[in-house]
Design a protein around this motif. Sequence first.
Motif, short mmCIF file in Angstrom:
data_model
loop_
_atom_site.label_atom_id
_atom_site.label_comp_id
_atom_site.label_asym_id
_atom_site.label_seq_id
_atom_site.Cartn_x
_atom_site.Cartn_y
_atom_site.Cartn_z
N ILE A 119 20.25 149.39 -16.33
CA ILE A 119 20.35 148.39 -17.40
C ILE A 119 19.05 148.37 -18.19
O ILE A 119 18.05 148.92 -17.75
N HIS A 120 19.08 147.75 -19.34
CA HIS A 120 17.93 147.66 -20.25
C HIS A 120 17.54 149.02 -20.82
O HIS A 120 16.35 149.30 -21.03
N CYS A 159 21.98 144.90 -21.48
CA CYS A 159 22.20 144.35 -20.13
C CYS A 159 23.69 144.01 -19.97
O CYS A 159 24.11 143.47 -18.96
N HIS A 204 25.58 141.71 -21.37
CA HIS A 204 25.97 140.30 -21.24
C HIS A 204 27.21 139.97 -22.07
O HIS A 204 27.86 138.96 -21.82
N GLU A 226 19.18 134.12 -20.55
CA GLU A 226 18.91 134.65 -19.20
C GLU A 226 17.73 135.60 -19.23
O GLU A 226 16.93 135.64 -18.30
N GLU A 227 17.63 136.38 -20.31
CA GLU A 227 16.61 137.44 -20.32
C GLU A 227 15.20 136.91 -20.49
O GLU A 227 14.25 137.55 -20.05
ZN LIG Z 1 18.84 141.99 -18.23
#
Ligand SMILES: [Zn+2]
Length: 392
Positions: free
Chosen positions: A339-340, A94, A96, A129-130
Motif C-alpha cells: 500500500i501507499h 491505500c 480507502h 485515518e492517514e
Molecule cells: Zn494508509
Amino acid sequence: MDIAALKTAVAADIDAFHDGLATVSRQLHAHPEVAFEERRASALLSDFLIKNGFDVDKGICGLPTAFRGTYGKGKPVIAFLAEYDALPKLGHACGHNLIAVASLAAALASRRAVDALGGRAAIFGTPGEELYGGKCIMAAAGAFEGVDAAMITHPGGGNRVLMNTLACETLKVEFKGVAAHAAGAPELGINALEALLQSFNAINSLRQHIRSSERISGIITDGGEAANIVPAHAAAELIVRAENNTLLDTLEKRVIHCFSGAARATGAKLKYSWGERYAAMISNVTLARLFHENMRSLGRAIDLGENTMLYFSTDVGNVSQLVPAIQPMISIAPPGLMIHTPRFAKAAATPDALDAMLDAAKAMAMTAVDLLADPANLKNVRGEFRRTTKGV
Ligand SMILES: [Zn+2]
Ligand SMILES: [Zn+2]
C-alpha cells in the motif's frame, strides 16, 4: 429462523447494490480528498445511507467530515467503520475508496438481519485515518460507546483476517536559532539545521538499542533558506511506533532526549508537539473466526493468520481497545504489492478489487447475522475482549 438462508439473502442484497456501490467506489477514487477534507466523500456516503433508510448524523465529534448512520433500535449494536481519505499526491494508494464501499455495503445488507433479528446496524464515517487519527478523536469523544462489535476490512497485497498493529504518535519538532552570514560572520549565528542534524544522528544511534519491533521514521520539513545564511529555523516531522502504550511512552521520552541534547549542544531553542496517539490494534480472535468462516463459505481463500504484530499503525487500534474489533486484510493486488504506492492506487480502481472487497462486505454482514442471531457468539466475543484488554 433459518440462519443459513438469512446469510444467503444478506449476501444477495449486496449483489443487488453492485452497480451503485461500483459507482461510489469509482467516484471516490476519481476525486481523492486528503485527511479531514473529505467533504465530497462524506456527503456521497451519507446520501446513499439516507436514501436507503439509515438515520445519519453528520459532523459528529466536532469533525465536519465524520458521520454516524444507524438502522434499527436497541441492542446489540454491530458497527462498520468506513474510511475515505486519500494520500497527498498518491490519491487512493491505500484503497480507502474500497474500505468505504465495503462498509457501506455491509451496513446496507445488515438491514435485513436487523429486520429479522432485532438489534441495530451502525456505520461510522471516520475521516483522516492517514494523518490526524479521526478515530482517535472519535474514540476519545465517546462515539463508540454502546457499540458491541466493530468491523472494517482493508485492501492489501495479501489475505489475512488477524491483523495487529503498532501504537504510534506523530512528532512535530522545530528548532529556533539565529541567522547570520554563513561566511562573513558565522560566529554570530546559531544553526537550527545543525541542531536538527545532530538530533537525527542521535536517533540513528538510539535505533541500535531499541526493540526490534520499534520504529522511528522522519523527514526534515524545513532545512533553512539559503546556503549563505546560517539557518535560523529548522523543522522535522517524525513518527514513533511501539507495541503498546507503555513501551511507546518510554520510547517517546528517549526520542525527545535526542532533540533536547542537540538543543543544549547548539544553543538552538527546541519546540515540539505530539499528534493523536494511534493505539495498538487488538484483533478479537473470536470475531475473526466468525468472519473467516463466512469468507470461506463464499469461496474466498483467506488465512486466519496469527495474532502477531504487523509493522503498520491504524487508528482502528483506538476502537479495538474500547470495542471488540477486527480489520481483515483482503488481497486486491499481486502478493507483496505494498500500500501507499502508485501501483496500489491503480489496483484499488479495478473491478476485481471491488469484487474481492464486496465479498469481504458480505462476510462482515454475515458475521453481523452470527452476532445478532446467537447471543452465545457475542458473549464469547465479549469474554475474549475483557481478557485481552485487561491492563492495556
Ligand atoms: Zn494508509
Ligand atoms: Zn489504509
